[in-house]
Write a protein that holds these residues in place. Structure first.
Motif, short mmCIF file in Angstrom:
data_model
loop_
_atom_site.label_atom_id
_atom_site.label_comp_id
_atom_site.label_asym_id
_atom_site.label_seq_id
_atom_site.Cartn_x
_atom_site.Cartn_y
_atom_site.Cartn_z
N ALA A 31 0.84 -1.21 0.00
CA ALA A 31 0.00 0.00 0.00
C ALA A 31 0.87 1.26 0.00
O ALA A 31 0.56 2.23 -0.71
CB ALA A 31 -0.95 0.00 1.20
N ARG A 32 1.94 1.25 0.79
CA ARG A 32 2.83 2.41 0.81
C ARG A 32 3.44 2.63 -0.57
O ARG A 32 3.43 3.74 -1.09
CB ARG A 32 4.00 2.22 1.81
N LEU A 33 4.02 1.58 -1.11
CA LEU A 33 4.71 1.72 -2.38
C LEU A 33 3.76 2.07 -3.52
O LEU A 33 4.09 2.89 -4.38
CB LEU A 33 5.51 0.45 -2.68
N LYS A 34 2.56 1.49 -3.51
CA LYS A 34 1.57 1.81 -4.54
C LYS A 34 1.16 3.28 -4.47
O LYS A 34 0.92 3.92 -5.49
CB LYS A 34 0.33 0.92 -4.39
N ALA A 35 1.12 3.82 -3.25
CA ALA A 35 0.77 5.23 -3.05
C ALA A 35 1.95 6.15 -3.34
O ALA A 35 1.82 7.37 -3.26
CB ALA A 35 0.28 5.44 -1.62
N GLY A 36 3.11 5.57 -3.65
CA GLY A 36 4.29 6.38 -3.92
C GLY A 36 4.92 6.94 -2.65
O GLY A 36 5.60 7.96 -2.69
N GLU A 37 4.66 6.28 -1.53
CA GLU A 37 5.17 6.73 -0.24
C GLU A 37 6.26 5.79 0.28
O GLU A 37 6.19 4.59 0.06
CB GLU A 37 4.06 6.69 0.82
N SER A 38 7.19 6.36 0.99
CA SER A 38 8.13 5.56 1.76
C SER A 38 7.48 5.23 3.09
O SER A 38 6.44 5.79 3.44
CB SER A 38 9.44 6.33 1.97
N GLY A 39 8.09 4.33 3.85
CA GLY A 39 7.55 3.98 5.15
C GLY A 39 8.54 3.19 5.97
O GLY A 39 9.57 2.73 5.46
N VAL A 40 8.20 3.01 7.23
CA VAL A 40 9.00 2.22 8.16
C VAL A 40 8.07 1.24 8.85
O VAL A 40 7.00 1.63 9.34
CB VAL A 40 9.69 3.12 9.22
N ILE A 41 8.46 -0.03 8.87
CA ILE A 41 7.65 -1.06 9.51
C ILE A 41 8.56 -1.95 10.36
O ILE A 41 9.72 -2.16 10.03
CB ILE A 41 6.85 -1.89 8.49
N VAL A 42 8.00 -2.44 11.45
CA VAL A 42 8.71 -3.34 12.36
C VAL A 42 8.19 -4.75 12.13
O VAL A 42 6.98 -4.98 12.06
CB VAL A 42 8.45 -2.95 13.83
N CYS A 43 9.11 -5.69 12.01
CA CYS A 43 8.77 -7.11 11.95
C CYS A 43 10.01 -7.88 12.39
O CYS A 43 11.11 -7.59 11.93
CB CYS A 43 8.38 -7.52 10.53
N SER A 44 9.83 -8.85 13.26
CA SER A 44 10.98 -9.61 13.72
C SER A 44 11.72 -10.25 12.55
O SER A 44 12.95 -10.26 12.54
CB SER A 44 10.56 -10.67 14.74
N ALA A 45 11.00 -10.78 11.56
CA ALA A 45 11.59 -11.33 10.33
C ALA A 45 12.83 -12.18 10.62
O ALA A 45 13.86 -12.04 9.98
CB ALA A 45 11.92 -10.19 9.36
N LEU A 46 12.68 -13.07 11.59
CA LEU A 46 13.83 -13.84 12.07
C LEU A 46 14.39 -14.82 11.04
O LEU A 46 15.59 -15.07 11.02
CB LEU A 46 13.46 -14.59 13.35
N ARG A 47 13.55 -15.37 10.23
CA ARG A 47 14.00 -16.37 9.25
C ARG A 47 14.13 -15.76 7.86
O ARG A 47 13.38 -14.85 7.49
CB ARG A 47 13.03 -17.55 9.20
N ARG A 48 15.05 -16.28 7.11
CA ARG A 48 15.28 -15.82 5.74
C ARG A 48 14.00 -15.94 4.91
O ARG A 48 13.67 -15.04 4.13
CB ARG A 48 16.43 -16.62 5.11
N ALA A 49 13.27 -17.03 5.08
CA ALA A 49 12.04 -17.23 4.30
C ALA A 49 11.03 -16.11 4.55
O ALA A 49 10.34 -15.67 3.63
CB ALA A 49 11.42 -18.58 4.62
N TYR A 50 10.95 -15.62 5.78
CA TYR A 50 10.02 -14.53 6.09
C TYR A 50 10.48 -13.25 5.40
O TYR A 50 9.66 -12.50 4.84
CB TYR A 50 9.93 -14.27 7.60
#
Length: 177
Positions: A75-94
């Motif tokens: 949604a951010r990128l489609k709107a042409g906006e940058s953004g910051v999001i938090v996610c543990s994203a511990l595994r490479r697959a995630y």
């Protein structure tokens, strides 16, 4: 993968619970004047209750959560906006699922278990208990060089970490990219 300041991108701030993701990402978003969301806010009530009771999420739990995070990024990128999001994203697959050809840059907050355990013991009001720290480190697959992460030690104060991230991305404070 450094991008010009005027090219929309999303910074995904990742690391184990207690590494300071929410604090750093919030300050980073404020400094850059970019939209921010904490991935924890995208967990279902059932998943929060599961973690609060000391049980780690399984793959079936994570799939819809990662999809919600991916939708926010899209949604951010489609709107042409940058953004910051938090996610543990511990595994490479995630991370692969979240980055996957998108204009996303990983920001990995790296810290040792003792420091993070100390922080978790002092933290109040968060649903993630310190008892799950070992499962976090067991699941952690630190991002490799091919993922082009911005890796920052959590030993410095949050403002210094944010300044380091901005400098490494060549993004000045107040950028509205």
């Amino acid at each position: 993968m450094d991008r010009k300041a005027d090219t929309p991108q999303v910074l995904l701030v990742m690391g184990v619970s207690g590494s300071g993701k929410s604090t750093v990402a919030s300050l980073l978003a404020q400094r850059l004047a970019w939209p921010f969301v904490d991935g924890d806010d995208l967990h279902s009530a059932d998943h929060v209750a599961k973690m609060r009771s000391g049980h780690a999420l399984d793959e079936a739990d994570r799939t819809p959560w990662l999809a919600r995070i991916g939708a926010w990024i899209d949604a951010r990128l489609k709107a042409g906006e940058s953004g910051v999001i938090v996610c543990s994203a511990l595994r490479r697959a995630y991370r692969d699922a979240l980055v996957g050809g998108r204009a996303v840059r990983l920001v990995y907050l790296e810290g040792n278990r003792d420091l993070i355990a100390e922080r978790l013991a002092a933290r109040r009001g968060h649903f993630m208990p310190g008892s799950l720290l070992d499962s976090q480190f067991a699941a952690l697959e630190p991002p490799g060089p091919d993922e082009d992460p911005i890796t920052v030690s959590i030993e410095d104060p949050p403002d210094a970490i944010v300044a380091t991230i901005c400098a490494r991305l060549d993004l000045p404070a107040g950028d509205t990219g």
